[in-house]
Design an enzyme around this catalytic site. Sequence first.
Site, PDB file in Angstrom:
ATOM      1  N   CYS A 105       0.383  -1.110  -0.035  1.00 12.76           N
ATOM      2  CA  CYS A 105       0.357  -0.018   0.108  1.00 12.76           C
ATOM      3  C   CYS A 105       0.924   1.213  -0.273  1.00 12.76           C
ATOM      4  O   CYS A 105       2.249   1.349   0.953  1.00 12.76           O
ATOM      5  CB  CYS A 105      -0.850  -0.341   1.159  1.00 12.76           C
ATOM      6  SG  CYS A 105      -2.468   1.378   1.641  1.00 12.76           S
ATOM      7  N   GLN A 150      -8.025  19.908   8.373  1.00 17.49           N
ATOM      8  CA  GLN A 150      -6.844  18.808   8.866  1.00 17.49           C
ATOM      9  C   GLN A 150      -7.324  17.617   9.016  1.00 17.49           C
ATOM     10  O   GLN A 150      -8.371  17.109   9.848  1.00 17.49           O
ATOM     11  CB  GLN A 150      -6.023  19.593  10.380  1.00 17.49           C
ATOM     12  CG  GLN A 150      -5.770  21.462  10.004  1.00 17.49           C
ATOM     13  CD  GLN A 150      -4.625  21.541   8.812  1.00 17.49           C
ATOM     14  OE1 GLN A 150      -3.907  20.031   8.295  1.00 17.49           O
ATOM     15  NE2 GLN A 150      -3.572  22.492   8.335  1.00 17.49           N
ATOM     16  N   GLU A 174      -9.840  33.530   0.482  1.00 15.16           N
ATOM     17  CA  GLU A 174      -9.677  32.638   0.458  1.00 15.16           C
ATOM     18  C   GLU A 174     -10.823  31.893  -1.217  1.00 15.16           C
ATOM     19  O   GLU A 174     -11.120  32.809  -1.094  1.00 15.16           O
ATOM     20  CB  GLU A 174     -10.932  31.516   1.041  1.00 15.16           C
ATOM     21  CG  GLU A 174     -10.533  29.725   1.062  1.00 15.16           C
ATOM     22  CD  GLU A 174      -9.807  28.691   0.328  1.00 15.16           C
ATOM     23  OE1 GLU A 174      -9.551  28.310  -1.072  1.00 15.16           O
ATOM     24  OE2 GLU A 174      -8.616  28.667   1.266  1.00 15.16           O
ATOM     25  N   ASP A 229      -1.514  30.047   5.790  1.00 15.41           N
ATOM     26  CA  ASP A 229      -1.288  28.071   5.315  1.00 15.41           C
ATOM     27  C   ASP A 229      -1.985  27.927   3.334  1.00 15.41           C
ATOM     28  O   ASP A 229      -2.292  27.493   3.345  1.00 15.41           O
ATOM     29  CB  ASP A 229      -2.615  27.952   6.315  1.00 15.41           C
ATOM     30  CG  ASP A 229      -3.325  26.170   6.416  1.00 15.41           C
ATOM     31  OD1 ASP A 229      -1.906  25.935   5.663  1.00 15.41           O
ATOM     32  OD2 ASP A 229      -3.311  26.355   7.056  1.00 15.41           O
ATOM     33  N   CYS A 246       2.887  22.655   4.174  1.00 13.97           N
ATOM     34  CA  CYS A 246       2.740  21.160   4.303  1.00 13.97           C
ATOM     35  C   CYS A 246       4.376  20.900   3.257  1.00 13.97           C
ATOM     36  O   CYS A 246       3.404  19.705   2.960  1.00 13.97           O
ATOM     37  CB  CYS A 246       1.201  20.931   3.906  1.00 13.97           C
ATOM     38  SG  CYS A 246       0.540  21.435   2.151  1.00 13.97           S
TER      39      CYS A 246
END
Length: 441
Positions: A82, A273, A323, A371, A397
């Site tokens: 996997c 998250q 956003e 972010d 990230c």
Amino acid sequence: MAQRKKLPQAAVTTTIDSLAHDGRGIARVDGKVVFIDEALPGESLEFVYTDNRRDYAEGKVQTLHSRSAQRSEPQCPHFGVCGGCSFQHVSDAEQIKIKQLLLGEQFNRIGKLDIPQIWPALTGPHWGYRTKARMGVKYVAKKGKVLVGFRERRNPYLAEIDSCKVMYPLIGENLTALADMIAGLSIKDKIPQIEVAVGENACVLAFRVLEPPTAADQQRMAEFARQLGVTICLQPKGPDSIHPLDGETEVIPSYSLPAQGLNFNFRPAMFTQVNYEINRQMVSQALEALQLSREDRVLDLFCGLGNFTLPLATLAGQVIGVEVDQPLLHHARANAALNNLDNVQFHAADLSKDVSDQPWSQLKFTKVLLDPSRAGAAEILHNFRHWQPERIVYVSCNPSTLARDAGILVNELGYTLVKAGVMDMFPQTAHVESIALFVKS
């Protein structure tokens, strides 16, 4: 495209020099870099080639001659097949050390910066933490069975797994039951994926359906959902088309930030998250780093459904969240109302484009939180010359784009990097979540 060469068949003996950003061991054989799955620095081993290109090659371990002290026995029987996890062969403590070293290396190499102070890593549960996932579904006619899970490592095919140790246990431990239920549907070959959304109040499975299920199908799905204690929805088209099974009541998943006294509702396909424990620690750390007061006007860029915006608003005088995703913004506004916050505004904007003509962008901000997605925030950074924030917290990230953007903030815009660190948002994987603080020099 890089040219592929014919694969050597014989096993090759080598020693691992270092670790790549994705967790693979790096060796050099006949002058060429080879990336080897499940190999750790210092280990002597035999490997076989899985790919061979002009500039590099790939391989997998066949025999270990020496073991690193950091090596751990994988807990999942599907590890190596996997593709969901790539770090289970590394001890939990060592995983986060490797990610911290990677962050420092990226800052140094890409941003031309040293990290002056390392934030202690934020850590939480190492297993069963994942509350959001998109799982593939495939009916394999030759085997007469349905597969549910994730793709094989470096392969487009779904892995044949019966459990997932990092998924929320209610789902991760019941993949076989889920696959068996789907196998009994008339549309078993018309379901390509399932969106998993685990809230603190409910677990929702949104089935992407290419054809409408029959009444008998819906009855079978509803009965399975009741037995397992989950909610099943259908998604005939895009994410906005998700709806309950006929006759079922819509269930809205939610999560909380207890330290800030906040609650968030979200739809199954929306970004949240995946690790609630780390998210709580991350939000608290960001708030502390920004040193907020009621005198502050704060800008939250790439704000999503308000995961940082609303906590910022509990301490600051005014907060503006920006956003591009309209459904996320709709939920952000609803969540602000849910939490009785009236000092928040939300605006829609594509932050990869010029936003200097937008009214909110013409204001001054004392603090900024970013972010962004993996692509980073390079396009928006030139606006900081106008905004002139005293403090910036950047949550990332992708350590390489954070390092690039840190270089811009420090070397071009006059900010000082104060500290940075990693957060163990995705244990057992090579994914690195990080956070950095910048102050105006």
